[in-house]
Structure formats: C-alpha cells, structure tokens
Enzyme design. Structure first.
Site, PDB file in Angstrom:
ATOM      1  N   GLN A  24      22.326 144.132  31.314  1.00  0.00           N
ATOM      2  CA  GLN A  24      22.265 143.416  32.598  1.00  0.00           C
ATOM      3  C   GLN A  24      23.537 142.335  32.861  1.00  0.00           C
ATOM      4  O   GLN A  24      24.122 142.337  33.741  1.00  0.00           O
ATOM      5  CB  GLN A  24      20.965 142.518  32.580  1.00  0.00           C
ATOM      6  CG  GLN A  24      20.719 141.730  33.995  1.00  0.00           C
ATOM      7  CD  GLN A  24      19.862 140.488  33.948  1.00  0.00           C
ATOM      8  OE1 GLN A  24      19.566 139.937  32.753  1.00  0.00           O
ATOM      9  NE2 GLN A  24      19.400 140.128  35.086  1.00  0.00           N
ATOM     10  N   TYR A 155      12.341 136.178  19.451  1.00  0.00           N
ATOM     11  CA  TYR A 155      13.402 136.260  20.258  1.00  0.00           C
ATOM     12  C   TYR A 155      14.086 134.649  20.059  1.00  0.00           C
ATOM     13  O   TYR A 155      15.151 134.344  19.812  1.00  0.00           O
ATOM     14  CB  TYR A 155      13.087 136.500  21.649  1.00  0.00           C
ATOM     15  CG  TYR A 155      14.241 136.461  22.674  1.00  0.00           C
ATOM     16  CD1 TYR A 155      15.289 137.260  22.786  1.00  0.00           C
ATOM     17  CD2 TYR A 155      14.274 135.349  23.613  1.00  0.00           C
ATOM     18  CE1 TYR A 155      16.378 136.992  23.534  1.00  0.00           C
ATOM     19  CE2 TYR A 155      15.223 135.139  24.386  1.00  0.00           C
ATOM     20  CZ  TYR A 155      16.304 135.993  24.691  1.00  0.00           C
ATOM     21  OH  TYR A 155      17.202 135.963  25.430  1.00  0.00           O
TER      22      TYR A 155
HETATM   23  C1  AKB Z   1      14.113 136.793  28.686  1.00  0.00           C
HETATM   24  O1  AKB Z   1      13.253 136.360  29.559  1.00  0.00           O
HETATM   25  O2  AKB Z   1      13.869 137.016  27.502  1.00  0.00           O
HETATM   26  C2  AKB Z   1      15.625 136.485  28.741  1.00  0.00           C
HETATM   27  C3  AKB Z   1      15.861 134.817  28.521  1.00  0.00           C
HETATM   28  C4  AKB Z   1      15.212 133.873  29.408  1.00  0.00           C
HETATM   29  O3  AKB Z   1      16.519 134.960  27.506  1.00  0.00           O
HETATM   30  N1  AKB Z   1      15.711 136.663  30.386  1.00  0.00           N
END
Ligand code: AKB
Length: 328
Positions: A24, A155
C-alpha cells in the site's frame, strides 16, 4: 486543494531501496521517489508472488528483496551502492494476530537483517512504526510522544520492538535510523491488506460503487487517520531532516485527522448524499481498535522537523472520490 510543494532532497538520499514496493505505501513511495529525487536510482524490492507490474516495473530497477534473506539484501545494497532503505515489509495488525510467528519473523528477524546490512554499509533506514505501538494503558486522547507503550497485539509488540531496536542501532553503531508512527493510511492506489484501519479505505470504494458499506468497527471508535500524500511526504521529510534538530528518532507521532465511522460517513454523504452504511462488528478489529489511541499529539514532529499535514477529512474525501470515480 493543497499546493504541490517542491521538496529539496538531501544528497545522501540518492540510491534507495524500497522493500515492500508493491504494498500500500511502497507502490506510491517508490514512484514518488523516482519522480522527485533528481538523479536517483530507486530499486523496487519485492517478494515472490508480489512482483511489480506496469509503471512500477517499467520505471526503474527491481529486485527480489526478502527481509528474511540478509545475504540477498547485502548483495542488493552493494550492487546499487544503496544509501537509504525504506523497510515497508510487515504483516498488518489483524492478519498478524492470525499469524503471529510469521509477523515476528518478518518484522523482527527481517529488521535486524536490514540493520546489520545498514551498519556494515553506512545506510540510513526508515522502518515505520504505527498507532499500533500503543496499548490500552496509553492515554487515548492527545497521546503524547513519550508515553506508555504496552500493546497487546503481535503487530504492536513488533512495532515497539522496531522502535527500540532502531534506536539501539543508532546509539550503539551510529546507524541513521528514523521513523514515524503512521496512523491508518487512506489511498486510492493500492488497497491495504489485513489492517484494523482498512475500513476507512474500503468505505470510499463502496460509496463510489453505489454499494452499502458494512462497517467492521462500532460507531464511536475513534482512530487517527491520514491521507497517503501526507504520509509519503512525512516518510521523505523525516529522512531529510537536519539530524542536529532531532531529539527523537524512532518514532515520531504524526497526525492529521481523527474520526469514527459516523464522521467519515457524514463526510462522504456531503459528496454522495445517498451513501448508506450499516454495522457488522468484527470482534478482532474492534478489540484492536479499542486498544489504540483516539488521537495523537504530534507536536514533537512539528517542532523537530517541521511536520505539517496538508489534508483534512473534507479535502481527502473530495480527492478520494474524484480519483475513485475515474479508477472504478
Ligand atoms: C493497521 O491497521 O494495522 C495499520 C496501522 C494503523 O498500522 N493500518
């Protein structure tokens, strides 16, 4: 409509490797750097199965650049005399929850491979952090630059660790690492995949196609968002910033707008009055969104390197809809 500015790029940013060039951010950043950095070579790094196509392929060199293969990265850096790496390889928040080990492998083992190559070859490195680096104990409104970072997603764990490891390489070895904490990014070029903020892109596609949008997060869920041209400019400007003025490095809060689904839907209805939306909440995405800030304080980025967004919700919405009408 914001004016296009002519940016002066520092001499150091000449031979650039963009890892994740078909994603992206990468698909647009690679083209921006190729167009705007005079005399540059911008290598589009990709993994098998995500090869660059069309203008991205035709407008410059491309190489397989899997972050998990440090030796291959080393060869690319030597071959093109790379001075700057944009490391955009990552599994986004929702998908990383279903593949946490893979997320760790790409985001952490990949990062240390890049930092080692950078240390050995004097390369500057940008690896984005995110609003996902914060967690439920973080102050949610006007989230400060320096505050509690105890995310509960894989994440988020990898993003905090990315900030720490990048700073470590700067303080220990002098590797020129710099970064920003991206909000949810909105663009009409390449769709995001597997993020929590993806709804804010998908909503525009549904609106322009005349379809009802099914929103995966509840009304009242506020998150920071940003239009891609501002995000790309931030990624470039932070790498050009005068290092003597940087108190922080990895990573700066940057912000331009914060909204919930009702507010973005209302902005779309100003352009497409019969746009319809209903809610079907995805528990995973809702849980992640609830643990992220509602709005970030980006005053350090403004003070230390002059960050300033150009788009707000109204100007982004108009531009998104204009471009998607042509595209779809
Ligand atoms: C996600 O939603 O994982 C990403 C971010 C905010 O890092 N777009």
């Amino acid at each position: 409509m914001p004016q296009k500015k002519h940016t002066q790029y520092c001499l150091k940013m000449k031979n650039i490797l963009v890892i994740g060039s078909t994603g992206q951010i990468g698909s647009e950043l690679t083209m921006k750097l190729r167009k705007e950095v005079p005399g540059s070579t911008v290598v589009a790094g990709y993994i098998k199965g995500a090869e660059p196509k069309g203008i991205l392929f035709e407008s410059g060199p491309s190489e397989i650049a899997d972050v998990r293969d440090g030796a291959a990265l080393h060869e690319i850096v030597r071959k093109y005399n790379i001075d700057t790496i944009y490391n955009l390889a990552a599994l986004l928040s929702a998908v990383a929850e279903s593949r946490p080990l893979m997320a760790w492998d790409i985001q952490m083992n990949g990062l240390i491979n890049i930092l080692e190559v950078a240390r050995e070859n004097g390369v500057a490195v940008f690896t984005p952090s995110s609003i996902g680096s914060f967690g439920p104990e973080t102050p949610a409104v006007n989230t400060p630059q320096d505050t509690v970072q105890r995310p509960r997603t894989m994440y988020g764990v990898t993003k905090v660790s990315t900030e720490l490891l990048s700073n470590y390489y700067y303080y220990k070895y002098g590797v020129d690492t710099r970064s920003v904490r991206f909000p949810g990014l909105i663009s009409y070029v390449t769709l995001p995949g597997g993020g929590t903020t993806d709804y804010a892109v998908e909503i525009y596609y549904s609106a322009v196609k005349g379809e009802e949008f099914v929103c995966p997060v509840k009304a009242g869920t506020f998150m920071d968002m940003m239009y891609m041209p501002d995000a790309l400019r931030a990624a470039v400007e932070i790498m050009q910033a005068d290092p003597d003025k940087l108190v922080h490095r990895n990573a700066f809060n940057i912000a331009s707008m914060s909204f919930d689904p009702e507010i973005i839907a209302a902005a779309i209805r100003k352009e497409i009055p019969d746009f319809k939306m209903r809610y079907e909440v995805d528990p995973l995405r809702q849980h992640i969104a609830d643990s992220w800030p509602d709005s970030m304080d980006d005053s350090c980025a403004r003070q230390e390197w002059g960050w300033k967004p150009e788009y707000d919700l109204a100007s982004m919405t108009k531009d998104m809809i204009d471009h998607l009408r042509k595209k779809l």
